[in-house]
Enzyme design. Sequence first.
Site, short mmCIF file in Angstrom:
data_model
loop_
_atom_site.label_atom_id
_atom_site.label_comp_id
_atom_site.label_asym_id
_atom_site.label_seq_id
_atom_site.Cartn_x
_atom_site.Cartn_y
_atom_site.Cartn_z
CB SER A 239 -0.89 0.02 1.24
OG SER A 239 -0.15 0.39 2.39
CG ASP A 240 1.26 5.90 -1.23
OD1 ASP A 240 2.21 6.05 -0.43
OD2 ASP A 240 1.07 6.64 -2.21
CD1 TRP A 241 4.93 5.02 5.06
CD2 TRP A 241 4.74 3.96 3.10
NE1 TRP A 241 6.01 4.17 4.93
CE2 TRP A 241 5.93 3.51 3.74
CE3 TRP A 241 4.43 3.41 1.86
CZ2 TRP A 241 6.78 2.55 3.20
CZ3 TRP A 241 5.28 2.45 1.30
CH2 TRP A 241 6.43 2.04 1.97
#
Length: 745
Positions: A268-270
């Site tokens: 995932s993106d953060w």
Amino acid sequence: MKTTKRQIIKMLVAGAMSWGCACGQVEAQTLSSRLMQHEQQIDDIIKGMTLEEKIAMLHGKNMFSSAGIPRLGIADVEYADGPFGIREEMEPHSWNSLHLTTDSATFFPTGSALAATWSTDLAYAYGRAMSREARWRGKDMILGPAMNIQRIPTGGRTYEYLSEDPLLSGMLSVAYTRGAQDDGTAVCLKHYALNNQEDYRGFVDVRISDRAMREIYLRPFEMAVREADAWGVMAAYNKVNGRWCSENALLLDTILRRQWGFAGMVISDWGGVHSTVDAVAAGLNVEMPGDRYLGKALLDSVKAGKVSESVVDQRVREILRVRLTVRPIAKEEANKRPVGNEEEMNVALDVARRSIVLMKNEGLLPLDLKRVRRIAVIGENAVTKMAQGGVGAGVKTRREITPLEGLQSLLAGKATITYVPGYKSFDRQSRDKKQRPQQKADRQLMAQAVKAAKRADLVIFFAGDNREVETEGSDRKSIELPSGQDELVRALAKANKRLVTVVVSGGPVDVRTVDSVSGALVASWFNGSMGGQALAEVLTGSVSPSGKLPMSWPRQLNDVPAYATGSYPQLMVGNQQGDIFVGLVNNQSNERKQQLLARYAEEDLVGYRWYDCYGVAVDYPFGHGLSYAKFQYSDLSLKRTPDGIQVGFVLTNTSDVDAEEVAQVYVSRPESAIERPIKELKGFRRVALKAGERKEVTIPIRLSDLCHWDEAAQTWMFEPGKVSVGVGGTSASLPLRGECCLFVP
């Protein structure tokens, strides 16, 4: 009027052509992934793992790592942020630096600069150099390349991304991926998918047709997966057609894994995860950087029967494929060797040299040092370092040569340089106070600059943005030059007619004013550790400029398709909600109460496709870039091959200057039964020519790149028939034109 014309053409030719075979039959075959060589070993590992150990691998352990299996000798996965240089070491659970003395890195030219080289060879060298530094720093996966389409020039990460064109973005991403992974470091293609704006990226829902999504926005990702065997992908923050990217089964399972054959891991993106069951079932492998959804919540879901352990096993398998392919670096070995060495700096220098775009030249460049003995360098961008700034990835580099330093070094003893700032740059304090970059000129600084200009033989004005103006987490509200630069440059031009303007930016700015008063205009990007040296070499003529614009430079925002159709910017009702990543850094909730729709009303007409279709004039077109040399194109030949068309021609350097030219091939389908852009880039090649040299050049057009996405059949299709081919040095001027017919293979 233009739309009506396209519709009339469509009706006239509808049914006149017969459809060809599914394009999947003529595309290059998906590569056999190197990740699949450890399946039996992985079977044995998974059998020996507890459920808790499996789930521990599916979320962040530290800010930039996810867990291995210490008991079984499986190392953690270490991530390297970001795509143009390895970020310094951070505290395990915060964004605070560890303040080491060994964690520097090369600041490579950012994405738009790399794209301006139009060179797959340089993209390969770039990826390989990034990998070498990642390995020395103990990293397993580079969070890059950043390869979203530059849909809007104001995008906060336009400087990170490559191009408005899917073929240029895709070919460079393929080369970057091969370079990094051939050297042993996994890439993480980002941001998958349709993360084309920073404003509201954490809760915007992109609505788009299947055809535009496949042909424009997914095509670079498909190329990097199928042609370069990319090992990692990052799920974007936004939704696509109603589903978050981190739990979007169409994107992560149907398209990425089943259709493209992706065998690797998706992170995932953060802070970009919103569910447990849906995310892990759709194909998300790792939640970063915490464990809110894929930690205890996942364990409970498995025990409650909501998630099958076999699904968890598959997610673990995909991580282990990458982990067993990428050799881990022992922690005691990492950050021991100095990074930012000569070999990597030379790669950065080569990219910077070939990225600089000469947009206009009325004889002021290269500098004639017989006439020019006193030079006034005006503008803070002459001395501003761009390795860090704004929000998001930055590089703690050991070296960054500024433009002023580059000129001072190269012109020592040949010319006298006087530097005056001229304006005060938009900085972090201004951004924190929510001020806008478009401020009035500073009268005192402007007066000093005018005085210096009057005393000089020539003025070099450094205009443009910086990393505080162009930043992750927010889009620019304007493409106007900041800090009163237009007012300043008009005053400089009155003081001295011999004016060269260098635009330092990651993306397009409004150059109408500086263009009108400057005898030469240069785009030099955020050009890395060696950017100042490269620029000095180009300005003085030791290197002939050869960069080409990887995106159109519009005259005004209302001309840009997303703005013209009213689909950007979106209207936020009530209180403004902060950015999802900024909220994560500040320990704020990432819950979003309002959902915004981003309707991609322009469909596939992005960038030059739109401007061509609707006859919209731009300041500088896609593919534009001048040289100190003159090139002649001649003797076009088109040869049908089993894989497409081989375009042949002769390129001659008719000047007395050694130089490089980027030859570009565009295709039109004038008799197509479906709506298509007026022309599309389908091939390019960088060619080096000595003074007076003549070369025979061939550029292939692949059949797979001539296909379109058929929404009814849900597959790539090839339409046989007449193909018009144009060849030249810019999308706006194609001196060679020819036609051929393609039939069903």
